[in-house]
Write an enzyme that holds these catalytic residues in place. Structure first.
Site, PDB file in Angstrom:
ATOM      1  N   LYS A 177       0.879  -1.177   0.000  1.00 50.23           N
ATOM      2  CA  LYS A 177       0.000   0.000   0.000  1.00 50.23           C
ATOM      3  C   LYS A 177       0.917   1.228   0.000  1.00 50.23           C
ATOM      4  CE  LYS A 177      -1.654   3.000   1.958  1.00 50.23           C
ATOM      5  NZ  LYS A 177      -1.327   4.381   1.510  1.00 50.23           N
TER       6      LYS A 177
ATOM      7  N   GLU B  28       8.926   1.332  11.143  1.00 48.75           N
ATOM      8  CA  GLU B  28       9.997   2.307  10.876  1.00 48.75           C
ATOM      9  C   GLU B  28       9.338   3.678  10.947  1.00 48.75           C
ATOM     10  OE1 GLU B  28      13.147   1.773  10.486  1.00 48.75           O
ATOM     11  OE2 GLU B  28      13.217  -0.385  10.203  1.00 48.75           O
TER      12      GLU B  28
ATOM     13  N   CYS C  62      13.374  10.725   7.378  1.00 49.43           N
ATOM     14  CA  CYS C  62      13.310  10.349   8.790  1.00 49.43           C
ATOM     15  C   CYS C  62      14.683  10.470   9.419  1.00 49.43           C
ATOM     16  CB  CYS C  62      12.791   8.929   8.921  1.00 49.43           C
ATOM     17  SG  CYS C  62      13.753   7.768   7.947  1.00 49.43           S
TER      18      CYS C  62
ATOM     19  N   GLU D   5       9.747  16.732  14.300  1.00 52.38           N
ATOM     20  CA  GLU D   5      10.430  16.479  13.033  1.00 52.38           C
ATOM     21  C   GLU D   5      10.129  17.639  12.094  1.00 52.38           C
ATOM     22  OE1 GLU D   5       8.726  12.808  11.500  1.00 52.38           O
ATOM     23  OE2 GLU D   5      10.713  12.175  10.889  1.00 52.38           O
TER      24      GLU D   5
HETATM   25  P1  NAD Z   1       2.253   8.840   7.232  1.00 51.57           P
HETATM   26  O1  NAD Z   1       2.318   8.154   8.534  1.00 51.57           O
HETATM   27  O2  NAD Z   1       1.306   9.956   7.067  1.00 51.57           O
HETATM   28  O3  NAD Z   1       1.906   7.815   6.075  1.00 51.57           O
HETATM   29  C1  NAD Z   1       2.688   6.646   5.846  1.00 51.57           C
HETATM   30  C2  NAD Z   1       1.843   5.640   5.119  1.00 51.57           C
HETATM   31  O4  NAD Z   1       0.773   5.246   5.967  1.00 51.57           O
HETATM   32  C3  NAD Z   1       1.199   6.150   3.833  1.00 51.57           C
HETATM   33  O5  NAD Z   1       1.161   5.108   2.900  1.00 51.57           O
HETATM   34  C4  NAD Z   1      -0.208   6.514   4.294  1.00 51.57           C
HETATM   35  O6  NAD Z   1      -1.146   6.486   3.243  1.00 51.57           O
HETATM   36  C5  NAD Z   1      -0.460   5.400   5.276  1.00 51.57           C
HETATM   37  N1  NAD Z   1      -1.492   5.669   6.275  1.00 51.57           N
HETATM   38  C6  NAD Z   1      -1.865   6.860   6.792  1.00 51.57           C
HETATM   39  N2  NAD Z   1      -2.870   6.674   7.690  1.00 51.57           N
HETATM   40  C7  NAD Z   1      -3.113   5.343   7.731  1.00 51.57           C
HETATM   41  C8  NAD Z   1      -4.011   4.522   8.459  1.00 51.57           C
HETATM   42  N3  NAD Z   1      -4.873   5.023   9.335  1.00 51.57           N
HETATM   43  N4  NAD Z   1      -3.983   3.201   8.245  1.00 51.57           N
HETATM   44  C9  NAD Z   1      -3.112   2.651   7.379  1.00 51.57           C
HETATM   45  N5  NAD Z   1      -2.236   3.378   6.650  1.00 51.57           N
HETATM   46  C10 NAD Z   1      -2.220   4.698   6.835  1.00 51.57           C
HETATM   47  O7  NAD Z   1       3.757   9.284   6.906  1.00 51.57           O
HETATM   48  P2  NAD Z   1       4.285  10.062   5.636  1.00 51.57           P
HETATM   49  O8  NAD Z   1       3.899  11.496   5.777  1.00 51.57           O
HETATM   50  O9  NAD Z   1       3.925   9.335   4.382  1.00 51.57           O
HETATM   51  O10 NAD Z   1       5.852   9.889   5.818  1.00 51.57           O
HETATM   52  C11 NAD Z   1       6.609  10.712   6.610  1.00 51.57           C
HETATM   53  C12 NAD Z   1       6.884  10.043   7.939  1.00 51.57           C
HETATM   54  O11 NAD Z   1       7.498   8.783   7.706  1.00 51.57           O
HETATM   55  C13 NAD Z   1       7.858  10.816   8.787  1.00 51.57           C
HETATM   56  O12 NAD Z   1       7.449  10.795  10.120  1.00 51.57           O
HETATM   57  C14 NAD Z   1       9.156  10.049   8.609  1.00 51.57           C
HETATM   58  O13 NAD Z   1      10.064  10.214   9.661  1.00 51.57           O
HETATM   59  C15 NAD Z   1       8.663   8.658   8.497  1.00 51.57           C
HETATM   60  N6  NAD Z   1       9.640   7.822   7.825  1.00 51.57           N
HETATM   61  C16 NAD Z   1      10.311   6.897   8.568  1.00 51.57           C
HETATM   62  C17 NAD Z   1      11.280   6.105   7.979  1.00 51.57           C
HETATM   63  C18 NAD Z   1      12.036   5.109   8.776  1.00 51.57           C
HETATM   64  O14 NAD Z   1      12.641   4.227   8.175  1.00 51.57           O
HETATM   65  N7  NAD Z   1      12.043   5.169  10.100  1.00 51.57           N
HETATM   66  C19 NAD Z   1      11.537   6.236   6.609  1.00 51.57           C
HETATM   67  C20 NAD Z   1      10.836   7.188   5.879  1.00 51.57           C
HETATM   68  C21 NAD Z   1       9.867   7.963   6.506  1.00 51.57           C
END
Ligand code: NAD
Length: 505
Positions: free
Chosen positions: A190, A266, A300, A397
């Site tokens: 997804k 992650e 991240c 962040e």
């Molecule tokens: P997000 O949490 O908004 O979304 C991540 C994913 O989750 C997307 O595919 C989104 O559509 C999905 N999602 C959102 N709500 C959901 C729900 N209720 N149920 C299931 N899926 C859902 O994050 P983002 O804005 O896409 O990414 C940025 C964040 O990701 C930052 O906090 C960053 O630090 C983190 N990040 C972490 C790593 C790591 O390896 N630790 C790597 C990259 C990004």
């Protein structure tokens, strides 16, 4: 960093036209059951560049059906065969690197040269796990009492749901898909609704590499929660691997806890970047530029808090300011751009709020930067010094090109400030003192530590965090174990029968 030439509108059109925009379910590209689609926009212009299928819960469940059906055959495939498929996928991604990079820049904005870098990084997971697929081993041992033998074997966990973020749309997908497939698992991916195109293009290459129908399904949706929750609650799903923000991760953990679903998380970070008074300042400034401005700060692993020893803070800031003034803000498609657009308006609002709060609390503006007029969601890089304790930017962040510097007086204070966060993904430290570096490795609350480097990501290393930054590790020798279960067998001592022919000598 190598600079690719800019891309023409014709290149962009050709690449966009080639991307499949349906759902990939059970080896068939298909529209959503409802026929709905959602728009994908270029953050550099705000223009709609594609419309992709907008899955609902029933589509998600059909993808899980496909993963369940394809599971036993894929798990029974010889490891070498799975390795060969992944290796072909690596070759195909590299062959299509320029097109994938272009697509990534169009849907998420980072400069083309950085997108090209992500393609190389993302492809490496396919190669690394093609090599790991044939190295899954068990153990054979004598139990401590000497009365039996203990054996272990590793089995694939089963069907997995892989949820990925928008900021590294290729690498975050391959970092999950490759180990899952290497282990013998089938997956439903997804991708983020802001950046589904790169994942769809990757899925088409995986098919071409010989991934059988149903082993990888891709479900794009604007209703992530509605689609994912029924899968997480479905007893046939055996694993959830999520990369994204900590709040969403914690919601999913709550859902997963009901049936004790295995998870890898992650999540977000708040990386400290420590510069000691004995640091090589040129190296520290180079590292700072990478750790802060890679991906326009939307990583991240982005350095969030620059903690610099009093004695070198002015000089560090002076040098950083010189480098930041050389930044070129513009479309990631234009040659020479170093700072592309932020992903959306919310990201611009967040940068504005965090800068305003820090300045109100006493920070000094070294480079103002700020919002850039015109279409697209741009923020020119900002540098703040003397950021005061209690400023929101030290807790949150930033996810944007804002570099915030605070100072410390000694190592103990540096470590205390660095650890003063709920997160623990990565830390950076610049020092020439080896014993201090070792002390930092043992005292910083972090999953990863960049010592005299500004980038830690590597397919051969275990990526992951402690505290609210997550659970589990991706990449390295550890990565495949996120998708394997250990089964242990007990047998009697084969020599227990005194009349056994090969009695112990
Ligand atoms: P997000 O949490 O908004 O979304 C991540 C994913 O989750 C997307 O595919 C989104 O559509 C999905 N999602 C959102 N709500 C959901 C729900 N209720 N149920 C299931 N899926 C859902 O994050 P983002 O804005 O896409 O990414 C940025 C964040 O990701 C930052 O906090 C960053 O630090 C983190 N990040 C972490 C790593 C790591 O390896 N630790 C790597 C990259 C990004």
């Amino acid at each position: 960093m190598t600079r690719l030439p800019g891309a023409s509108p014709d290149d962009v059109r050709r690449v966009l036209d080639a991307v499949p925009t349906g759902l990939l379910v059970g080896g068939r590209w298909q529209p959503a059951e409802s026929g709905a689609t959602f728009d994908v926009r270029d953050p550099a212009t705000g223009d709609v560049v594609a419309q992709v299928a907008d899955a609902g819960p029933a589509d998600g469940l059909r993808a899980l059906d496909a993963a369940v059906e394809a599971g036993p055959a894929w798990a029974a495939t010889a490891p070498r065969e799975r390795a060969d498929v992944l290796r072909r996928a690596f070759d195909l991604v590299i062959e299509h690197a320029d097109d994938l990079a272009l697509l990534m820049t169009v849907e998420m904005g980072k400069p083309l040269a950085e997108s090209r870098g992500e393609v190389t990084y993302g492809a490496e997971f396919l190669r690394w796990f093609s090599e790991e697929a044939v190295r899954v081993a068990g153990r054979y041992g004598t139990n401590p009492e000497g009365t039996g033998r203990t054996l272990t074997l590793q089995r694939p966990v089963g069907p997995c749901l892989l949820v990925t973020p928008w900021n590294f749309p290729l690498a975050m997908a391959t970092r999950k898909i490759a180990p899952a497939l290497a282990a013998g698992c089938t997956v439903v991916v997804k991708p983020a609704d802001l950046t589904p195109l790169t994942t769809l293009a990757l899925a088409a290459l995986l098919e071409q590499a010989g991934v059988p129908a149903g082993v990888v399904s891709v479900v794009t949706t604007s209703r992530a929660g509605d689609v994912c929750e029924p899968l997480i609650r479905d007893p046939r799903l055996r694993k959830l691997s999520f990369t994204g923000s900590t709040p969403v991760g914690s919601t999913l953990l709550a859902q997963a806890s009901e049936r004790v679903l295995r998870t890898s998380m992650e999540l977000g970070g708040n990386a400290p970047f420590l510069v000691f008074d004995d640091a090589d300042l040129d190296a520290a400034v180079d590292g700072a530029m990478q750790a802060k401005f890679r991906n326009v700060g939307q990583a991240c692993t982005a350095a969030n808090r620059f903690l610099v020893h009093d004695a070198v803070a002015d000089e560090f800031v002076r040098r950083v300011v010189g480098r930041v003034r050389e930044a070129r803000v513009g479309s990631g498609l234009d040659e020479g751009t170093t700072i592309g657009p932020l992903i959306d308006e919310r990201a611009v609002d967040k940068a504005r709020d965090l800068v305003r709060d820090a300045v109100e609390r006493g920070a000094t503006v070294e480079v103002e930067g700020g919002e850039v007029d015109g279409p697209g969601t741009y923020w020119a890089p900002t540098v703040l010094s003397d950021v005061q304790p209690g400023s929101e930017i030290l807790r949150t962040e930033v996810f944007g090109p804002v570099l915030a510097v605070s100072t410390f007086r000694d190592e103990a204070e540096a470590v205390r400030l660095a650890n003063d966060t709920e997160y623990g993904l990565v830390s950076y430290a610049y020092t020439r003192d080896l014993a201090r570096a070792q002390r930092l490795a043992e005292t910083l609350e972090t999953g990863m530590l960049g010592l005299d480097v500004g980038v830690v990501s590597n397919a051969g290393a275990p990526f992951g965090g402690v505290k609210a930054s997550g659970l589990g590790r991706e990449g390295g020798a550890e990565g495949i174990h996120e998708y394997l279960e250990t089964v242990y067998l007990m047998t009697p001592d084969p020599f227990a029968d005194a009349s056994a022919p090969a009695a112990r000598s």
